[in-house]
Design a protein around this motif. Sequence first.
Motif, PDB file in Angstrom:
ATOM      1  N   TYR A 157      27.949  74.858  44.465  1.00 45.99           N
ATOM      2  CA  TYR A 157      26.871  74.837  43.471  1.00 45.99           C
ATOM      3  C   TYR A 157      26.201  76.205  43.374  1.00 45.99           C
ATOM      4  CZ  TYR A 157      22.340  74.348  41.377  1.00 45.99           C
ATOM      5  OH  TYR A 157      21.252  74.550  40.588  1.00 45.99           O
ATOM      6  N   PHE A 158      25.842  76.779  44.518  1.00 49.70           N
ATOM      7  CA  PHE A 158      25.127  78.056  44.475  1.00 49.70           C
ATOM      8  C   PHE A 158      26.000  79.179  43.934  1.00 49.70           C
ATOM      9  CE2 PHE A 158      22.027  76.096  47.376  1.00 49.70           C
ATOM     10  CZ  PHE A 158      20.896  76.404  46.657  1.00 49.70           C
ATOM     11  N   VAL A 159      27.276  79.159  44.221  1.00 44.16           N
ATOM     12  CA  VAL A 159      28.157  80.209  43.701  1.00 44.16           C
ATOM     13  C   VAL A 159      28.461  79.977  42.232  1.00 44.16           C
ATOM     14  CG1 VAL A 159      30.469  81.184  43.851  1.00 44.16           C
ATOM     15  CG2 VAL A 159      29.187  80.751  45.928  1.00 44.16           C
ATOM     16  N   GLY A 160      28.646  78.723  41.838  1.00 40.64           N
ATOM     17  CA  GLY A 160      29.126  78.455  40.494  1.00 40.64           C
ATOM     18  C   GLY A 160      28.097  78.078  39.454  1.00 40.64           C
ATOM     19  N   ALA A 161      26.961  77.495  39.851  1.00 40.75           N
ATOM     20  CA  ALA A 161      26.063  76.953  38.839  1.00 40.75           C
ATOM     21  C   ALA A 161      24.608  77.350  39.013  1.00 40.75           C
ATOM     22  CB  ALA A 161      26.171  75.431  38.835  1.00 40.75           C
ATOM     23  N   GLU A 162      24.257  78.096  40.018  1.00 41.60           N
ATOM     24  CA  GLU A 162      22.857  78.464  40.250  1.00 41.60           C
ATOM     25  C   GLU A 162      22.463  79.572  39.287  1.00 41.60           C
ATOM     26  OE1 GLU A 162      19.067  78.904  41.486  1.00 41.60           O
ATOM     27  OE2 GLU A 162      20.351  77.234  41.903  1.00 41.60           O
TER      28      GLU A 162
ATOM     29  N   GLY B 151      20.496  79.683  35.098  1.00 43.05           N
ATOM     30  CA  GLY B 151      20.198  79.050  33.821  1.00 43.05           C
ATOM     31  C   GLY B 151      19.448  77.737  33.947  1.00 43.05           C
ATOM     32  N   ALA B 152      19.858  76.729  33.164  1.00 39.53           N
ATOM     33  CA  ALA B 152      19.122  75.466  33.059  1.00 39.53           C
ATOM     34  C   ALA B 152      19.134  74.662  34.354  1.00 39.53           C
ATOM     35  CB  ALA B 152      19.699  74.631  31.925  1.00 39.53           C
ATOM     36  N   THR B 153      20.156  74.782  35.165  1.00 41.21           N
ATOM     37  CA  THR B 153      20.236  74.000  36.405  1.00 41.21           C
ATOM     38  C   THR B 153      19.745  74.775  37.614  1.00 41.21           C
ATOM     39  OG1 THR B 153      22.496  74.712  36.839  1.00 41.21           O
ATOM     40  CG2 THR B 153      22.218  72.707  35.519  1.00 41.21           C
ATOM     41  N   SER B 154      19.013  75.829  37.386  1.00 40.55           N
ATOM     42  CA  SER B 154      18.574  76.695  38.470  1.00 40.55           C
ATOM     43  C   SER B 154      17.567  75.989  39.373  1.00 40.55           C
ATOM     44  CB  SER B 154      17.949  77.958  37.892  1.00 40.55           C
ATOM     45  OG  SER B 154      17.512  78.801  38.917  1.00 40.55           O
ATOM     46  N   VAL B 155      17.751  76.105  40.673  1.00 37.97           N
ATOM     47  CA  VAL B 155      16.834  75.553  41.657  1.00 37.97           C
ATOM     48  C   VAL B 155      15.759  76.580  41.981  1.00 37.97           C
ATOM     49  CG1 VAL B 155      16.629  74.696  44.027  1.00 37.97           C
ATOM     50  CG2 VAL B 155      18.588  74.043  42.639  1.00 37.97           C
ATOM     51  N   PHE B 156      16.140  77.839  42.063  1.00 39.32           N
ATOM     52  CA  PHE B 156      15.210  78.913  42.390  1.00 39.32           C
ATOM     53  C   PHE B 156      14.953  79.766  41.151  1.00 39.32           C
ATOM     54  CE2 PHE B 156      17.562  78.058  46.342  1.00 39.32           C
ATOM     55  CZ  PHE B 156      16.495  77.669  47.145  1.00 39.32           C
ATOM     56  N   ASN B 157      13.708  80.198  40.980  1.00 40.93           N
ATOM     57  CA  ASN B 157      13.373  81.086  39.863  1.00 40.93           C
ATOM     58  C   ASN B 157      13.887  82.493  40.148  1.00 40.93           C
ATOM     59  OD1 ASN B 157      12.020  79.070  38.496  1.00 40.93           O
ATOM     60  ND2 ASN B 157      10.066  79.528  39.482  1.00 40.93           N
TER      61      ASN B 157
ATOM     62  N   THR C 259      16.591  85.878  39.730  1.00 38.18           N
ATOM     63  CA  THR C 259      18.024  86.136  39.805  1.00 38.18           C
ATOM     64  C   THR C 259      18.477  86.496  41.209  1.00 38.18           C
ATOM     65  OG1 THR C 259      17.692  88.443  39.224  1.00 38.18           O
ATOM     66  CG2 THR C 259      18.103  86.909  37.403  1.00 38.18           C
ATOM     67  N   ASP C 260      17.659  86.201  42.226  1.00 36.08           N
ATOM     68  CA  ASP C 260      18.023  86.594  43.593  1.00 36.08           C
ATOM     69  C   ASP C 260      19.320  85.933  44.053  1.00 36.08           C
ATOM     70  OD1 ASP C 260      15.819  88.210  43.788  1.00 36.08           O
ATOM     71  OD2 ASP C 260      14.580  86.662  44.745  1.00 36.08           O
ATOM     72  N   VAL C 261      19.430  84.619  43.897  1.00 38.83           N
ATOM     73  CA  VAL C 261      20.643  83.917  44.338  1.00 38.83           C
ATOM     74  C   VAL C 261      21.846  84.411  43.543  1.00 38.83           C
ATOM     75  CG1 VAL C 261      21.777  81.671  44.516  1.00 38.83           C
ATOM     76  CG2 VAL C 261      19.361  81.891  45.107  1.00 38.83           C
ATOM     77  N   HIS C 262      21.643  84.606  42.245  1.00 35.19           N
ATOM     78  CA  HIS C 262      22.736  85.105  41.407  1.00 35.19           C
ATOM     79  C   HIS C 262      23.243  86.452  41.901  1.00 35.19           C
ATOM     80  CE1 HIS C 262      25.035  86.023  37.786  1.00 35.19           C
ATOM     81  NE2 HIS C 262      24.506  87.220  37.845  1.00 35.19           N
ATOM     82  N   GLU C 263      22.342  87.327  42.263  1.00 33.54           N
ATOM     83  CA  GLU C 263      22.752  88.647  42.743  1.00 33.54           C
ATOM     84  C   GLU C 263      23.440  88.569  44.106  1.00 33.54           C
ATOM     85  OE1 GLU C 263      22.839  91.326  40.961  1.00 33.54           O
ATOM     86  OE2 GLU C 263      21.910  90.254  39.303  1.00 33.54           O
ATOM     87  N   TRP C 264      23.027  87.648  44.957  1.00 38.89           N
ATOM     88  CA  TRP C 264      23.655  87.515  46.284  1.00 38.89           C
ATOM     89  C   TRP C 264      25.081  87.006  46.186  1.00 38.89           C
ATOM     90  CZ3 TRP C 264      19.139  84.791  49.277  1.00 38.89           C
ATOM     91  CH2 TRP C 264      18.150  85.733  49.546  1.00 38.89           C
ATOM     92  N   VAL C 265      25.352  86.140  45.226  1.00 36.49           N
ATOM     93  CA  VAL C 265      26.690  85.542  45.129  1.00 36.49           C
ATOM     94  C   VAL C 265      27.482  86.093  43.941  1.00 36.49           C
ATOM     95  CG1 VAL C 265      25.993  83.422  46.290  1.00 36.49           C
ATOM     96  CG2 VAL C 265      25.856  83.545  43.813  1.00 36.49           C
ATOM     97  N   HIS C 266      27.021  87.199  43.374  1.00 36.95           N
ATOM     98  CA  HIS C 266      27.635  87.745  42.158  1.00 36.95           C
ATOM     99  C   HIS C 266      29.127  88.042  42.332  1.00 36.95           C
ATOM    100  CE1 HIS C 266      27.408  89.773  38.272  1.00 36.95           C
ATOM    101  NE2 HIS C 266      28.314  90.596  38.774  1.00 36.95           N
ATOM    102  N   ASP C 267      29.492  88.737  43.387  1.00 36.31           N
ATOM    103  CA  ASP C 267      30.900  89.089  43.584  1.00 36.31           C
ATOM    104  C   ASP C 267      31.753  87.857  43.866  1.00 36.31           C
ATOM    105  OD1 ASP C 267      30.338  91.726  43.121  1.00 36.31           O
ATOM    106  OD2 ASP C 267      30.080  92.222  45.240  1.00 36.31           O
ATOM    107  N   ALA C 268      31.188  86.895  44.589  1.00 35.61           N
ATOM    108  CA  ALA C 268      31.932  85.658  44.854  1.00 35.61           C
ATOM    109  C   ALA C 268      32.190  84.901  43.559  1.00 35.61           C
ATOM    110  CB  ALA C 268      31.165  84.780  45.841  1.00 35.61           C
ATOM    111  N   ARG C 269      31.239  84.932  42.642  1.00 31.75           N
ATOM    112  CA  ARG C 269      31.441  84.273  41.336  1.00 31.75           C
ATOM    113  C   ARG C 269      32.658  84.852  40.635  1.00 31.75           C
ATOM    114  NH1 ARG C 269      26.862  81.552  39.301  1.00 31.75           N
ATOM    115  NH2 ARG C 269      27.634  81.801  37.195  1.00 31.75           N
ATOM    116  N   HIS C 270      32.749  86.183  40.583  1.00 32.21           N
ATOM    117  CA  HIS C 270      33.884  86.811  39.918  1.00 32.21           C
ATOM    118  C   HIS C 270      35.186  86.552  40.679  1.00 32.21           C
ATOM    119  CE1 HIS C 270      31.638  88.759  36.819  1.00 32.21           C
ATOM    120  NE2 HIS C 270      30.812  89.299  37.681  1.00 32.21           N
ATOM    121  N   LEU C 271      35.132  86.574  41.999  1.00 30.91           N
ATOM    122  CA  LEU C 271      36.320  86.332  42.798  1.00 30.91           C
ATOM    123  C   LEU C 271      36.870  84.934  42.556  1.00 30.91           C
ATOM    124  CD1 LEU C 271      38.188  87.422  45.063  1.00 30.91           C
ATOM    125  CD2 LEU C 271      36.652  86.326  46.690  1.00 30.91           C
TER     126      LEU C 271
END
Length: 73
Positions: free
Chosen positions: A40-45, A47-53, A55-67
């Motif tokens: 969930y945190f890598v793939g969907a955290e 936009g609309a389903t965000s748990v945390f306000n 872009t911190d989580v997005h930046e932490w898992v950014h490379d994993a998302r692309h991988l």
Amino acid sequence: MAQTVAPPTANTRAVPAKLPLSAIAPWAVFFGILMMILLYFVGAEQGATSVFNGTDVHEWVHDARHLLGFPCH
């Protein structure tokens, strides 16, 4: 020179111990839930389903998302 042959003995191979399903199931459920949270945190955290306000989580898992092939831009 005389040689003697030892008589055959009973089969003494070690049999590996079997783990009962009741010992494995709690760990399988635990790691399954942990992997779903991680997915969930890598793939969907974002936009609309965000748990945390923010872009911190997005930046932490950014490379994993692309991988893993998740779009994020």
